[in-house]
Design a protein around this motif. Structure first.
Motif, PDB file in Angstrom:
ATOM      1  N   GLY A  33      29.571  32.108  40.598  1.00  0.00           N
ATOM      2  CA  GLY A  33      30.445  31.815  39.489  1.00  0.00           C
ATOM      3  C   GLY A  33      31.895  31.948  39.881  1.00  0.00           C
ATOM      4  N   ARG A  34      32.733  31.851  38.865  1.00  0.00           N
ATOM      5  CA  ARG A  34      34.179  31.907  39.093  1.00  0.00           C
ATOM      6  C   ARG A  34      34.700  33.305  38.818  1.00  0.00           C
ATOM      7  N   TYR A  35      35.556  33.799  39.707  1.00  0.00           N
ATOM      8  CA  TYR A  35      36.172  35.124  39.530  1.00  0.00           C
ATOM      9  C   TYR A  35      37.645  34.993  39.880  1.00  0.00           C
ATOM     10  N   ASP A  36      38.464  34.846  38.852  1.00  0.00           N
ATOM     11  CA  ASP A  36      39.876  34.529  39.065  1.00  0.00           C
ATOM     12  C   ASP A  36      40.768  35.763  39.184  1.00  0.00           C
ATOM     13  N   ASN A  37      40.233  36.949  38.874  1.00  0.00           N
ATOM     14  CA  ASN A  37      41.105  38.131  38.818  1.00  0.00           C
ATOM     15  C   ASN A  37      40.848  39.152  39.913  1.00  0.00           C
ATOM     16  N   LEU A  38      39.891  38.877  40.813  1.00  0.00           N
ATOM     17  CA  LEU A  38      39.506  39.906  41.784  1.00  0.00           C
ATOM     18  C   LEU A  38      40.557  40.083  42.875  1.00  0.00           C
ATOM     19  N   VAL A  39      41.079  38.980  43.411  1.00  0.00           N
ATOM     20  CA  VAL A  39      42.060  39.082  44.499  1.00  0.00           C
ATOM     21  C   VAL A  39      43.297  39.840  44.028  1.00  0.00           C
ATOM     22  N   GLY A  40      43.701  39.582  42.786  1.00  0.00           N
ATOM     23  CA  GLY A  40      44.884  40.251  42.240  1.00  0.00           C
ATOM     24  C   GLY A  40      44.756  41.760  42.210  1.00  0.00           C
ATOM     25  N   MET A  41      43.517  42.282  42.120  1.00  0.00           N
ATOM     26  CA  MET A  41      43.317  43.735  42.118  1.00  0.00           C
ATOM     27  C   MET A  41      43.790  44.361  43.424  1.00  0.00           C
ATOM     28  N   PHE A  42      43.901  43.549  44.491  1.00  0.00           N
ATOM     29  CA  PHE A  42      44.333  44.067  45.787  1.00  0.00           C
ATOM     30  C   PHE A  42      45.795  43.778  46.078  1.00  0.00           C
ATOM     31  N   ASP A  43      46.439  43.021  45.200  1.00  0.00           N
ATOM     32  CA  ASP A  43      47.813  42.640  45.481  1.00  0.00           C
ATOM     33  C   ASP A  43      48.767  43.566  44.738  1.00  0.00           C
ATOM     34  N   SER A  44      49.789  44.039  45.438  1.00  0.00           N
ATOM     35  CA  SER A  44      50.680  45.039  44.849  1.00  0.00           C
ATOM     36  C   SER A  44      51.439  44.443  43.656  1.00  0.00           C
ATOM     37  N   LYS A  45      51.602  43.120  43.653  1.00  0.00           N
ATOM     38  CA  LYS A  45      52.257  42.496  42.496  1.00  0.00           C
ATOM     39  C   LYS A  45      51.247  41.831  41.575  1.00  0.00           C
ATOM     40  N   ASN A  46      49.967  42.154  41.797  1.00  0.00           N
ATOM     41  CA  ASN A  46      48.892  41.628  40.969  1.00  0.00           C
ATOM     42  C   ASN A  46      48.816  40.094  41.017  1.00  0.00           C
TER      43      ASN A  46
END
Lengths: 515, 515
Positions: free
Chosen positions: A362-375
């Motif tokens: 499926g699609r997961y659009d928010n997971l990478v942002g959890m690792f980015d300091s600026k989200n």
């Protein structure tokens, strides 16, 4: 062993001295205890080394297994077919370490976090074995600031779950993932993931299947329309996920008793989750009195509509089932979700086995942002092929005699009919190897003819070069076709060429279906 | 995240209650402390989840790395070539779990045991990550009572060593092993291992090399002849092993000061270890006054004599150097030992890099018996290819621009010159995929023509199908050759066939060296 033994004795002596010194100096109990335990550990090592053959049960760790050559052949055949499809769609390959900093995994798997394997703290970083390939992908994208990637990743992951090994559920198991990261137009990469799944299932040819699809926004909208409070969406969703294993009545009870959903709301959900279909269901839901008032629900249905349209263009719409009961377990999905299911039991020997789900994603659009300091987000969609289930079906078929596999693909065996031919055999082997021909011989100086031929038959080696005194004197060697048992002579000097010609012919015959 | 957040809050509350209860009941400090630490761990989890984007440094664990698509392409190319050679010799493939019961590894690696990664005790078995592939092979043979096997195993192993990543030394790294187990005639499988190494190094084409060989029995006999006491053979042997990095004077000092070898004995060893050569050295040693009196030494030299003879039959004798200074670090070798070394530095950009050892191995006849309750032995010989060094050389060459790689092998890109062609593009992609053609398109609805062509050039995609209104109305599509920039029209209905023909031609041209 002499050197390490000596070392060990020395260390034991030194450690013993230390303990005696600490005791004499009346050091704290804790300190003495610590050093005594080190001493015992050293002594334990000594006993093991001294004892000769070891005493513990020889086994692989719980929930894991070795792959023997037959199992590896099955595994590699399956993975090769899958990789061919992934690469046909332009996916690149990446790999990540088997362990990650524990912090990377923390807070990504909800209740399942307890199943993560941790490494012992031996000084340095705190590490855990990877639990899936999706979180490492997200970490990789964020760490390298990559915003577009189409990649596949095939590797083992680790879960301290209750193994059910006959059904292909292990603590160490393969995941086989295809994901597309990047900001693109709605449903275009999503539909390609479905196309990839169909191509793989066709290539593996393991039976009839359907691809169930649903949308997290529609689920959320549906819960809202049914009167579930927003903070209960996720937990209600994981209850709905149980519908593939439990009847509605049980799911309803759990919703009401454990998740605190009202009986009315549960009943309304019950009406929806029994719906499945295709474009006509989309049209029905768009006109649905309750759903059409909820923005999220409409967005979800519209997305499915687009997806179905793209699937039609890809020629796979007949495989797709829009199914409102599909929920998927993982928290991180944000858009379309899907699951491939075999629709018929698989025949293994005289028995039938139900396999069920064989791919999902499926699609997961928010997971990478959890690792980015600026989200900063990188939207992703992907699919994971359930290869362990496929392996175990094929292994069961192998065990039942329904299929056979060749674990090595040797074309030529160099044999001798008489004694003292090792040197000549070696020369011929080297000539064949140097010509790129898959060749084997016995590692015995004077093997028996019968054993050599038996080896060829057991391993389905098609050709044997048979050396004999009288032939060599005449400058020829015999070539034997193992299947037909026909033998003929060729000039020793033409051997490599002749063998090449015959292998080409055998391959050609095989392609044409002859035996 | 809502569900797990809720769960966590609940757990924190419960745990807080428990701590308060224990304190009220004046439970032991230790007990309270234990529960408080659990509470803190739960709270730590909450903070991470609450904080949104995480705070820790994003990295892979010390001594490990991700493989990006370029690195994976290099890695897979190298491994493919190696596997081709392994399979040409009839090796079967096996795999074992990434971790073993800790007891399996205990007492197998001498001083290096401290470098083993242990897993945390989370209840259940005590586990460690595998340190090499040889001990798991021995465990596999003993556990399954297998007495003959020719197998290869390519997998990652784990060592808590000091990483030197630029030189290809990692804590997680590939091993690539070929081993022959079974009771056979002397040196026949041993010589084949050397042949396998030469074929691999020729296939990889990374430079001139020699294969150093020696024999553990000869080393033992030599130590005996020089007056080293038997219990110091192994430790003296590991000092000799340092000769590839340190000058003799240093090695001599270590022997005398740290290993307790007498200066006289050390000097005698010094005479021997400077010897290297071929058959003439064998003959010289057979007549050597001191060695010829020691049974082990004679056995070792005779074995090398046989090995050299077999290497001559295999056509690789000119690559072999019989070298008395070769000792190898591991304790478990019992017979022939060998090491492949690149003889010239490798040119990378404008610099030269010394690579040194690139493969190694030997005979270990007593390892399997350590796992058998009746100490039943299965003699083994094998070789390990140092693929990490090969990877790092090729990666450095890539970075210096000496080589290029293609990370995906897409043949056709489906582009559109105008807006609103997504549906037509999708249909064509599906046709091409279904015909097995490696095809890509943009995931945007209306991508710019320039971006599409740029993507083709960057990714070395040879062909593009370019859709346009006027062409489609005439029932044709354009095919563009990306390299020559030539375009021509083909009937829409013949597209798949035409594309296939052109890919075949491109491949043929490539085979013939044309561009």
């Amino acid at each position: 062993m002499a050197a390490s033994q000596e070392d060990l004795l020395l260390k034991i002596q030194e450690q013993g001295d230390l303990v005696r010194k600490l005791k004499a100096a009346k050091e704290s109990n804790e300190r003495v205890k610590e050093e005594v335990s080190k001493l015992l550990a050293l002594k334990a090592q000594l006993v093991t080394e001294d004892a000769g053959p070891q005493k513990f049960t020889l086994k692989t760790p719980k929930g894991t297994r070795d792959y023997n050559p037959q199992q590896m052949t099955i595994r590699n055949n399956v993975l090769d077919k899958i990789i061919t499809v992934f690469r046909r769609h332009g996916a690149e390959c990446i790999d990540t370490p088997v362990f990650e900093l524990k912090d990377v995994l923390t807070g990504k798997y909800g209740e399942d976090s307890k199943l993560i394997y941790d490494l012992k703290d031996q000084g340095g970083e705190i590490l855990s074995l990877r639990y899936d390939l999706t979180v490492p992908l997200a970490r990789y994208l964020a760490m390298n600031k990559i915003t577009t990637l189409k990649r596949y990743h095939i590797a083992k992951v680790y879960r301290r779950d209750n193994p059910a090994m006959t059904r292909g559920r292990y603590r160490e198991f393969y995941q086989c993932d295809f994901d597309i990261a990047g900001v693109y137009d709605p449903m275009v990469p999503d539909a390609e993931c479905l196309k990839v799944v169909t191509e793989i299932l066709e290539a593996l040819d393991i039976g009839q299947y359907i691809l169930k699809v649903n949308h997290r926004r529609l689920l959320d909208g549906m819960f809202e329309a049914c009167g579930v409070p927003a903070d209960k969406f996720r937990t209600t969703c994981s209850t709905v996920d149980k519908l593939d294993k439990s009847p509605w009545e049980e799911v309803r009870t759990e919703m009401i008793n454990e998740k605190g959903v009202s009986p009315d709301a549960a009943d309304r959900i019950g009406e929806y989750v029994r719906l499945n279909g295709s474009t006509e269901l989309v049209e029905k839901l768009l006109k649905d009195e309750k759903l059409s008032k909820v923005k999220a629900a409409l967005e979800g249905v519209e997305a499915i509509k687009t997806l179905l349209q793209y699937c039609e263009l890809f020629g796979i719409k007949d495989k797709i089932l829009f199914d409102l009961s599909l929920a998927r377990g993982l928290d991180y999905y944000t858009g379309v979700i899907y699951e491939a299911v075999l629709t018929q039991p698989i025949k293994i020997g005289n028995e039938e086995q139900t396999v069920g789900s064989i791919a999902g994603g499926g699609r997961y659009d928010n997971l990478v942002g959890m690792f980015d300091s600026k989200n900063k987000q990188v939207p992703c969609v992907g699919v994971s092929i359930g290869v362990e289930r496929i392996f175990s079906v094929l292994e069961a078929k192998l065990a039942a005699g329904d299929i056979t596999v060749r674990t090595s693909d040797i074309d030529v065996y160099v044999a001798s009919a008489q004694k003292n031919f090792l040197e000549e055999r070696m020369k011929i082997c080297a000539e064949l190897w140097d010509a790129g021909i898959k060749t084997e011989q016995s590692y015995k100086k004077n093997p028996k003819m019968l054993n050599q031929l038996q080896h060829c038959e057991e391993n389905k080696i098609p050709l044997a070069v048979v050396l004999g005194d009288s032939e060599l004197k005449r400058g020829v060697v015999k070539i034997r076709n193992i299947t037909t048992r026909e033998e003929d002579e060729v000039p020793r000097n033409d051997l490599v060429q002749e063998i090449k010609k015959r292998i080409d012919n055998l391959n050609l015959n095989q392609l044409n279906g002859a035996t």
